[in-house]
Design a protein around this motif. Structure first.
Motif, PDB file in Angstrom:
ATOM      1  N   LEU A  59      31.932  16.484  16.437  1.00  0.00           N
ATOM      2  CA  LEU A  59      31.321  17.169  17.646  1.00  0.00           C
ATOM      3  C   LEU A  59      29.974  16.817  18.014  1.00  0.00           C
ATOM      4  O   LEU A  59      29.167  17.159  17.187  1.00  0.00           O
ATOM      5  N   MET A  60      29.631  16.144  19.094  1.00  0.00           N
ATOM      6  CA  MET A  60      28.316  15.620  19.371  1.00  0.00           C
ATOM      7  C   MET A  60      27.720  16.613  20.395  1.00  0.00           C
ATOM      8  O   MET A  60      28.377  16.798  21.545  1.00  0.00           O
ATOM      9  N   ILE A  61      26.595  17.416  20.189  1.00  0.00           N
ATOM     10  CA  ILE A  61      25.794  18.151  21.214  1.00  0.00           C
ATOM     11  C   ILE A  61      24.678  17.508  21.819  1.00  0.00           C
ATOM     12  O   ILE A  61      23.640  17.333  21.139  1.00  0.00           O
ATOM     13  N   SER A  62      24.922  16.890  22.822  1.00  0.00           N
ATOM     14  CA  SER A  62      24.014  15.932  23.503  1.00  0.00           C
ATOM     15  C   SER A  62      22.731  16.852  23.863  1.00  0.00           C
ATOM     16  O   SER A  62      22.735  17.956  24.258  1.00  0.00           O
ATOM     17  N   SER A  63      21.688  16.092  23.800  1.00  0.00           N
ATOM     18  CA  SER A  63      20.287  16.531  24.117  1.00  0.00           C
ATOM     19  C   SER A  63      20.124  17.044  25.536  1.00  0.00           C
ATOM     20  O   SER A  63      19.442  17.767  26.235  1.00  0.00           O
ATOM     21  N   ASP A  64      20.971  16.307  26.404  1.00  0.00           N
ATOM     22  CA  ASP A  64      21.046  16.581  27.941  1.00  0.00           C
ATOM     23  C   ASP A  64      22.168  17.829  28.091  1.00  0.00           C
ATOM     24  O   ASP A  64      22.401  17.709  29.579  1.00  0.00           O
ATOM     25  N   ILE A  71      23.607  27.442  23.116  1.00  0.00           N
ATOM     26  CA  ILE A  71      24.362  26.919  22.219  1.00  0.00           C
ATOM     27  C   ILE A  71      23.664  27.062  20.651  1.00  0.00           C
ATOM     28  O   ILE A  71      24.026  27.873  19.791  1.00  0.00           O
ATOM     29  N   PHE A  72      22.278  26.721  20.528  1.00  0.00           N
ATOM     30  CA  PHE A  72      21.538  26.749  19.390  1.00  0.00           C
ATOM     31  C   PHE A  72      20.665  28.001  19.408  1.00  0.00           C
ATOM     32  O   PHE A  72      20.047  27.929  18.656  1.00  0.00           O
ATOM     33  N   SER A  73      20.954  29.029  20.202  1.00  0.00           N
ATOM     34  CA  SER A  73      20.134  30.443  20.380  1.00  0.00           C
ATOM     35  C   SER A  73      20.376  30.984  18.873  1.00  0.00           C
ATOM     36  O   SER A  73      19.321  31.863  18.447  1.00  0.00           O
ATOM     37  N   THR A  80      30.509  29.659  17.816  1.00  0.00           N
ATOM     38  CA  THR A  80      31.731  29.855  18.613  1.00  0.00           C
ATOM     39  C   THR A  80      31.699  28.565  19.557  1.00  0.00           C
ATOM     40  O   THR A  80      32.810  28.103  19.680  1.00  0.00           O
ATOM     41  N   TYR A  81      30.688  27.832  19.807  1.00  0.00           N
ATOM     42  CA  TYR A  81      30.749  26.360  20.369  1.00  0.00           C
ATOM     43  C   TYR A  81      31.513  25.407  19.608  1.00  0.00           C
ATOM     44  O   TYR A  81      32.273  24.777  20.227  1.00  0.00           O
ATOM     45  N   ARG A  86      35.479  21.528  18.758  1.00  0.00           N
ATOM     46  CA  ARG A  86      35.601  20.728  17.349  1.00  0.00           C
ATOM     47  C   ARG A  86      36.869  19.736  17.534  1.00  0.00           C
ATOM     48  O   ARG A  86      37.868  20.192  18.226  1.00  0.00           O
ATOM     49  N   SER A  87      36.537  18.629  16.916  1.00  0.00           N
ATOM     50  CA  SER A  87      37.845  17.591  17.161  1.00  0.00           C
ATOM     51  C   SER A  87      38.574  17.619  15.720  1.00  0.00           C
ATOM     52  O   SER A  87      39.806  17.154  15.669  1.00  0.00           O
TER      53      SER A  87
END
Length: 88
Positions: A59-64, A71-73, A80-81, A86-87
């Motif tokens: 799973l890639m969480i893009s900076s954009d 998500i990162f709070s 949860t995200y 996830r793959s």
């Protein structure tokens, strides 16, 4: 000790190992801020977490990503995200 789900515990252990943090996975408050919180994580740490999540969960969480702050709070939101996207 906090009440973490098995998925939160797994993700906490992954983060702690990747960043070599001096705490146990069960000692992570799932609702405490990741960035600048009690773990003292900074933007480089968040980038490292993103890379480890990509390797482990495909799973890639893009900076954009418009939701990256949410998500990162905290660990709970991140977990949860990850579980929803996830793959593997």
């Amino acid at each position: 000790m906090y009440s973490l789900t098995p998925q939160e515990l797994e993700l906490s252990a992954l983060i702690i190992a990747a960043l070599n943090l001096p705490v146990g996975p069960q000692d992570t408050d799932p609702e405490a801020p990741l960035y600048g919180g009690t773990l003292g994580l900074d933007s480089i740490d968040i980038l490292e977490i993103s890379m480890v999540i990509g390797k482990r969960y495909g799973l890639m969480i893009s900076s954009d990503n418009d939701n990256k702050v949410e998500i990162f709070s905290c660990l709970r939101n991140l977990c949860t995200y990850v579980q929803a996207h996830r793959s593997n």
